[in-house]
Structure formats: C-alpha cells, structure tokens
Design a protein around this motif. Structure first.
Motif, PDB file in Angstrom:
ATOM      1  N   SER A   1      24.643  14.201 -17.577  1.00 48.06           N
ATOM      2  CA  SER A   1      23.579  13.925 -18.256  1.00 48.06           C
ATOM      3  C   SER A   1      23.404  12.470 -18.516  1.00 48.06           C
ATOM      4  O   SER A   1      23.744  11.619 -19.510  1.00 48.06           O
ATOM      5  CB  SER A   1      23.559  14.550 -19.783  1.00 48.06           C
ATOM      6  N   SER A   2      22.671  11.936 -17.404  1.00 44.78           N
ATOM      7  CA  SER A   2      22.585  10.406 -17.292  1.00 44.78           C
ATOM      8  C   SER A   2      21.039  10.289 -16.452  1.00 44.78           C
ATOM      9  O   SER A   2      20.677  11.014 -15.963  1.00 44.78           O
ATOM     10  CB  SER A   2      23.658   9.754 -16.792  1.00 44.78           C
ATOM     11  N   GLY A   3      20.788   8.947 -16.321  1.00 44.82           N
ATOM     12  CA  GLY A   3      19.680   8.631 -15.610  1.00 44.82           C
ATOM     13  C   GLY A   3      18.364   8.642 -16.296  1.00 44.82           C
ATOM     14  O   GLY A   3      18.404   8.895 -17.635  1.00 44.82           O
TER      15      GLY A   3
ATOM     16  N   ALA B   1      20.348  17.455 -20.551  1.00 46.80           N
ATOM     17  CA  ALA B   1      21.341  17.907 -21.870  1.00 46.80           C
ATOM     18  C   ALA B   1      20.570  19.388 -22.112  1.00 46.80           C
ATOM     19  O   ALA B   1      21.443  20.189 -22.498  1.00 46.80           O
ATOM     20  CB  ALA B   1      21.154  16.925 -22.925  1.00 46.80           C
ATOM     21  N   PHE B   2      19.248  19.274 -22.080  1.00 44.52           N
ATOM     22  CA  PHE B   2      18.595  20.707 -22.491  1.00 44.52           C
ATOM     23  C   PHE B   2      19.116  21.708 -21.469  1.00 44.52           C
ATOM     24  O   PHE B   2      19.487  23.123 -22.109  1.00 44.52           O
ATOM     25  CB  PHE B   2      17.350  20.669 -22.596  1.00 44.52           C
ATOM     26  N   ALA B   3      18.892  21.586 -20.396  1.00 50.59           N
ATOM     27  CA  ALA B   3      19.274  22.556 -19.213  1.00 50.59           C
ATOM     28  C   ALA B   3      20.848  23.004 -19.382  1.00 50.59           C
ATOM     29  O   ALA B   3      21.079  23.958 -19.330  1.00 50.59           O
ATOM     30  CB  ALA B   3      19.062  21.991 -17.985  1.00 50.59           C
ATOM     31  N   ALA B   4      21.647  22.074 -19.690  1.00 47.70           N
ATOM     32  CA  ALA B   4      22.994  22.431 -19.753  1.00 47.70           C
ATOM     33  C   ALA B   4      23.173  23.071 -21.087  1.00 47.70           C
ATOM     34  O   ALA B   4      23.977  24.054 -21.089  1.00 47.70           O
ATOM     35  CB  ALA B   4      23.856  21.042 -19.789  1.00 47.70           C
ATOM     36  N   ALA B   5      22.371  22.890 -21.863  1.00 52.49           N
ATOM     37  CA  ALA B   5      23.004  23.556 -23.413  1.00 52.49           C
ATOM     38  C   ALA B   5      22.294  24.886 -23.222  1.00 52.49           C
ATOM     39  O   ALA B   5      22.964  25.867 -23.519  1.00 52.49           O
ATOM     40  CB  ALA B   5      21.867  22.820 -24.445  1.00 52.49           C
ATOM     41  N   TRP B   6      21.117  25.276 -22.665  1.00 54.12           N
ATOM     42  CA  TRP B   6      20.741  26.424 -22.433  1.00 54.12           C
ATOM     43  C   TRP B   6      21.365  27.453 -21.449  1.00 54.12           C
ATOM     44  O   TRP B   6      21.509  28.404 -21.682  1.00 54.12           O
ATOM     45  CB  TRP B   6      19.114  26.301 -21.755  1.00 54.12           C
TER      46      TRP B   6
ATOM     47  N   ILE C   1      20.946  16.871 -28.728  1.00 59.50           N
ATOM     48  CA  ILE C   1      21.103  18.266 -28.202  1.00 59.50           C
ATOM     49  C   ILE C   1      22.658  18.577 -27.933  1.00 59.50           C
ATOM     50  O   ILE C   1      22.847  19.480 -28.212  1.00 59.50           O
ATOM     51  CB  ILE C   1      20.362  18.129 -26.719  1.00 59.50           C
ATOM     52  N   CYS C   2      23.502  17.809 -27.375  1.00 62.91           N
ATOM     53  CA  CYS C   2      24.713  18.049 -27.035  1.00 62.91           C
ATOM     54  C   CYS C   2      25.263  18.405 -28.741  1.00 62.91           C
ATOM     55  O   CYS C   2      26.272  19.225 -28.817  1.00 62.91           O
ATOM     56  CB  CYS C   2      25.440  17.006 -26.740  1.00 62.91           C
ATOM     57  N   ALA C   3      25.102  17.702 -29.691  1.00 67.74           N
ATOM     58  CA  ALA C   3      25.788  18.106 -30.842  1.00 67.74           C
ATOM     59  C   ALA C   3      25.188  19.580 -31.503  1.00 67.74           C
ATOM     60  O   ALA C   3      25.834  20.480 -31.887  1.00 67.74           O
ATOM     61  CB  ALA C   3      25.167  17.240 -31.818  1.00 67.74           C
ATOM     62  N   LEU C   4      23.722  19.845 -31.054  1.00 71.57           N
ATOM     63  CA  LEU C   4      23.329  20.991 -31.484  1.00 71.57           C
ATOM     64  C   LEU C   4      23.966  22.196 -30.743  1.00 71.57           C
ATOM     65  O   LEU C   4      24.133  23.283 -31.265  1.00 71.57           O
ATOM     66  CB  LEU C   4      21.668  21.255 -31.333  1.00 71.57           C
ATOM     67  N   ALA C   5      24.230  22.086 -29.296  1.00 66.23           N
ATOM     68  CA  ALA C   5      24.998  23.096 -28.466  1.00 66.23           C
ATOM     69  C   ALA C   5      26.592  22.940 -28.544  1.00 66.23           C
ATOM     70  O   ALA C   5      26.965  23.777 -27.560  1.00 66.23           O
ATOM     71  CB  ALA C   5      24.346  22.814 -27.058  1.00 66.23           C
ATOM     72  N   ASP C   6      27.297  22.180 -29.192  1.00 62.37           N
ATOM     73  CA  ASP C   6      28.712  22.219 -29.146  1.00 62.37           C
ATOM     74  C   ASP C   6      29.174  21.609 -27.848  1.00 62.37           C
ATOM     75  O   ASP C   6      30.173  22.305 -27.123  1.00 62.37           O
ATOM     76  CB  ASP C   6      29.145  23.424 -29.680  1.00 62.37           C
ATOM     77  N   ILE C   7      28.406  20.715 -27.268  1.00 56.76           N
ATOM     78  CA  ILE C   7      28.748  20.248 -25.813  1.00 56.76           C
ATOM     79  C   ILE C   7      29.837  18.963 -25.993  1.00 56.76           C
ATOM     80  O   ILE C   7      29.396  18.015 -26.961  1.00 56.76           O
ATOM     81  CB  ILE C   7      27.718  19.932 -24.889  1.00 56.76           C
ATOM     82  N   VAL C   8      30.770  19.051 -25.406  1.00 61.71           N
ATOM     83  CA  VAL C   8      31.789  17.757 -25.421  1.00 61.71           C
ATOM     84  C   VAL C   8      31.005  16.801 -24.100  1.00 61.71           C
ATOM     85  O   VAL C   8      30.814  17.001 -23.337  1.00 61.71           O
ATOM     86  CB  VAL C   8      33.373  17.889 -24.830  1.00 61.71           C
ATOM     87  N   ILE C   9      30.833  15.621 -24.922  1.00 62.49           N
ATOM     88  CA  ILE C   9      30.468  14.397 -24.056  1.00 62.49           C
ATOM     89  C   ILE C   9      31.664  13.818 -23.486  1.00 62.49           C
ATOM     90  O   ILE C   9      32.631  13.395 -24.008  1.00 62.49           O
ATOM     91  CB  ILE C   9      29.494  13.446 -24.577  1.00 62.49           C
ATOM     92  N   ASN C  10      31.423  13.256 -22.211  1.00 62.21           N
ATOM     93  CA  ASN C  10      32.530  12.433 -21.544  1.00 62.21           C
ATOM     94  C   ASN C  10      31.695  11.008 -21.351  1.00 62.21           C
ATOM     95  O   ASN C  10      30.654  11.151 -20.783  1.00 62.21           O
ATOM     96  CB  ASN C  10      32.887  12.831 -20.218  1.00 62.21           C
TER      97      ASN C  10
END
Length: 523
Positions: free
Chosen positions: A244-246, A253-258, A292-301
């Motif tokens: 999720s960059s660029g 980030a949305f597509a990954a969460a969904w 969005i990552c916080a909403l979807a419980d996604i670990v960021i690197n």
C-alpha cells in the motif's frame, strides 16, 4: 527482556530520558504534518471513499469508475466538498445504479444548484447511514479472516516471510502454495515494478507484469482464497501481504481490507524518497490509508530498510531509528495500536567490515527494545549480495541468527540467488529449511545471552540512539519536509512542491464531507 509472546531477548540498558525525548520529538514532527493533512484531501482519498461506497468496477476501456468520477469533479473544482457529498447529491437527483451515479457525477456543472437546507441535511444523514452499513460489512469480512486465523493458529515467531513475483497471479498462487507447504508463515506478492507511479488501480486479474504482479482487488481475492484453502489443508494459517504505497496508497489499503489481507507494506516516507512522489500527496494519503488499516486490523510494515540500501548501513543506522519513531507516531495518530505497527529494518552492514555481527546485534536489539510490542519486520541482506551462492546462503543464515536472538516478529528470508535472478522454488525451499534449523537450534539463546556492560554492543546501541535523538531535534526544528529536502533520510533530497501527484492534492472546503473519515476518527 520478555516479549508479550513469551520469548526472551538479551537486556539492553538504554537511557530512558533519551528514549522519551525521541518519542516527544517524533510527536512534535507528526503534529506539524497532521495540520497539513487535516486541511487537505487528494484524488486517491476521494476515489477510496467511492470504493468504500461500493464503486469497485471499471467502465469503458477498463478505466475504474472511481477515476472517471473523481477526475471530473476535480476538473470542475468540486472535489473540495468531498466525493461523498456529490455522490449523495446525484443519488438525490435520481441516479440509482453505479454507472448512472458516475455518469451524473461526471456531468455536473461547475456550479451545481444548491440543495435546499432540509434536503441537504437528509442527504448527508442518508450518506452517513450507508457509510456505517458499509463499514459494518467490512468489519464482518475482517472478522471472518480473524476467526479462521484463531481456529487454525499461526506459526511461531519470527514468522517466516517469503515473496512470490511471477507477474501472473495464477502462477503466484502455485508458488505461494508450495511455500506454505514448505513452512512459510507470510506470503508477500511483490507488486509490479513502477505500479506505484500509476494514478489508478488496474482492474481485474492480471497475468503479466514486470518484476512482480499488479496489485488489484481481484488479484488480492484470488490469492487470499487460495491461501485460505491451503491454510485449512495444512492446518496452519498463512498470512498474506502486499504493497500500500505510491499514488494509490489509500485505494490499495481499501482493496486489501475488503479482500482480507493481513499485512501491508505502508511507509510514511517511502514514496517521497524512492519514487519521487510529492510530499503533500504522500503524507495525506498515508494517513487515510493507515486509518483503513486500523479499521481492518491490518499490520503495516514500514520501509526503513530502504534507507540503508541508498546510504551506508553503518553510518546511517541512526536515520533508521529516527524514522521508526516518526512512523510509530504517524501510526498512532491514525489509530493503529502497537500490535499493528510492524516497523522495518535490515541486516545490511558491509560484511567486509570487522565486528559486523556485534553491530547488527546492537541495531536489531535496539529496535526490539525501543518498540517491544511492535511486530518488528527484519529484512535480510541484499545490498552486498554476490553471485557466489554459497557465501550468499551463509550471509542469509547470519541474518536469521540475529533475528532469532533479538526477537524480531517477522523475518523476510533471504534467497541464495538473490543477486542473480528472481528466486526459483528451490531457493525458497532452501531458505525455509535453513531458517527452520536456525530457529530450532537458537530457540532459547535469547534468554541465555547477556552483553557486557559498556561493551561493543551496548556502546554501539547508545551511540545510535544518541545520533537518532540529535536528528529528531533537527527535524522537529526544521519540519519534516525541510528535513527531507536536506537529504536527512536515505541520502535522498526532495522538494516540497516537487515530485509526482501534487496536482491531485486539494484544499478542503469548510463544508468538506467524508463520513468514513468521521467514523474512523470516532473509533
């Protein structure tokens, strides 16, 4: 020191006053940036809002519907109110299906007739209700992912992270299944080279790409379903990550969460430094993407490992630490708890130097001690890799040992042929096999090893922390944008109004409307 997962790492004595001062300065730096973020939106943020409302499809010639709508609003000077406002406006005027909604939004005049006050209130209320319903649906999808992970369990830490990058998502699936069977805990689908410079997200499944596979929502779905199937078969949950960059950071980030991804490479400064994307654009986009990552419980690197591929790893170690403090602060401001903040660093000191292992241990243990609850991601050596595959393999094993002793959370495994070509399946298998041996052999050594007070490891860690503190003092005084302009990170300088994507940054109107941001901030 005992970590929350039960592992022990050697104690590293640090000056707590320096650590506290670093965090305070990082918060000062990010507070200045958040003032900019709160006053602006971007075309990618607004496209993400429309995706959150369900506009996932593409129109004529494969152009995403969200691009058609947002480009038209931006051209007419209407985007400052927010895409959600104009979506509600055209729905109120009779648009029903997605194509009609987009057509009506694209046909709005430069000065649309205002809605009566009572009708506008009703419209905003309806858009907020729909936003809450869509967030609830997203939460349900995330919940199903987490339930499967809880049911199957995960491998021990450090999680072993490997990449697939064929360009063809269907071939990637087969490589990912093979890696999972050989013991991989995390599959990263490397994104096609330069996709970060596209100001749209390609639509649908893709079967060709240079240096990787395009990050699309359909590709995410295909890989997640395959890994769910493989996880059930091997009775161990396999994580999935992407980038999720660029210029489309929030949309990805949305597509990954969904599509229920577990992790995303998501850095506050990577796009600025290494892809020459405008600072304002990146800093606004990273905040919304992390919401969005916080909403979807996604670990960021995060991407601090990249700094020491362009700068000397030994001399620039402190820039990694300073950036990690800044990335941590940005993450907290976006609502991410420590357990989702996967700060990155790397085993990259030139192996021709003496005492590199002591210095690498000092850096890795410093990061682990400063951020004890973060799922730290540790990168293998790449900068000094050689065509000698026997040396290359030994070099990677050294990184595995340091990772194990210092309690890293996620270990990207190095491949013995990394300096030569895209790794073969056998290379991945050998990396997984050797790492399993290292982790088994060194499992308890973190609790057994102690470092001499005032010795090389402790002195090096204190020196690096002191330099990071001095750099943060400078960045707090100058501001992050000016500090980047002075090449303080990665030896790369960028200008505030330079780079790609500045035209897509829009000052918010006083009546700016984004109900998803309202929900995220309330959480």
């Amino acid at each position: 020191m005992q970590l929350s997962d039960g592992r022990h790492v050697p104690d590293l004595h640090l000056d707590r006053a320096k650590v506290d001062r670093c965090r305070a300065l990082a918060d000062q730096v990010t507070a200045q940036v958040l003032e900019l973020v709160r006053r602006h939106t971007t075309v990618s943020i607004e496209r993400t809002v429309l995706r959150l409302y369900g506009l996932h499809d593409a129109g004529p010639r494969g152009v995403p519907l969200v691009n058609l709508a947002v480009d038209a609003l931006h051209e007419r000077g209407l985007l400052d109110r927010g895409a959600a406002y104009w979506m509600g406006y055209v729905v109120r005027r009779g648009a029903t299906d997605p194509l009609a909604v987009v057509d009506r939004m694209a046909s709005l005049p430069r000065h649309p007739e205002p809605l009566p006050e009572s009708e506008e209130r009703a419209m905003l209320a309806e858009m907020r209700r729909e936003a809450r319903a869509n967030v609830d649906e997203l939460a349900g999808r995330v919940g199903r992912r987490n339930a499967l992970r809880d049911e199957l369990g995960v491998g021990p830490r450090p999680h072993r992270y490997v990449i697939v990058a064929t360009g063809n998502i269907h071939d990637d699936v087969e490589q990912a299944r093979a890696a999972a069977q050989a013991g991989a805990d995390v599959i990263a689908v490397i994104r096609s080279t330069a996709q970060s410079l596209l100001d749209y997200v390609p639509h649908g499944a893709t079967t060709e790409g240079y240096g990787g596979t395009y990050a699309t929502q359909e590709n995410f779905r295909i890989m997640r379903e395959a890994l769910d199937d493989e996880s059930r078969r091997i009775r161990r949950y396999v994580h999935l990550t992407n980038y999720s960059s660029g210029l489309c950071m929030p949309e990805i980030a949305f597509a990954a969460a969904w599509e229920r991804l577990d992790m995303l490479l998501n850095d506050a400064m990577y796009g600025i430094l290494f892809r020459d994307i405008n600072m304002k654009r990146t800093l606004c986009d990273q905040h919304f993407s992390r919401r969005i990552c916080a909403l979807a419980d996604i670990v960021i690197n995060t991407g601090e490992d990249n700094y020491i591929t362009t700068a000397d790893a030994d001399e620039a170690a402190h820039t990694v630490i300073a950036s990690q403090f800044v990335n941590e602060s940005f993450a907290h401001r976006a609502g991410l708890p420590d357990r989702l903040v996967g700060l990155g660093h790397s085993f990259e000191i030139d192996p021709a130097r003496e005492d590199t292992i002591a210095r690498e241990l000092a850096q890795a243990l410093l990061v682990r001690t400063l951020f004890p609850e973060a799922p730290i991601k540790y990168m293998p050596p790449t900068k000094h890799k050689q065509g000698d595959i026997f040396f290359s393999h030994a070099y990677d094993v050294m990184a595995d040992v340091v990772s194990c002793v210092t309690g890293q959370g996620i270990q990207l495994l190095g491949m013995m042929t990394e300096a030569m070509h895209n790794p073969f399946l056998m290379d991945r298998y050998v990396a997984l096999k050797s790492s399993e041996y290292v982790y088994r052999a060194w499992r308890s050594m973190g609790a057994e090893i102690g470092f001499r007070p005032g010795g090389l490891v402790e002195r090096r860690a204190d020196e690096t922390l002191g330099k990071a503190l001095a750099l943060l003092e400078e960045v707090a005084e100058d501001g992050l944008m000016k500090a980047i302009g002075k090449a303080r990170f990665g030896d790369i300088a960028r200008t505030e109004d330079g780079g790609k994507g500045l035209a897509g940054v829009v000052a918010r109107a006083p009546a700016y409307f984004n109900p998803f941001l309202e929900i995220m901030e309330a959480r």
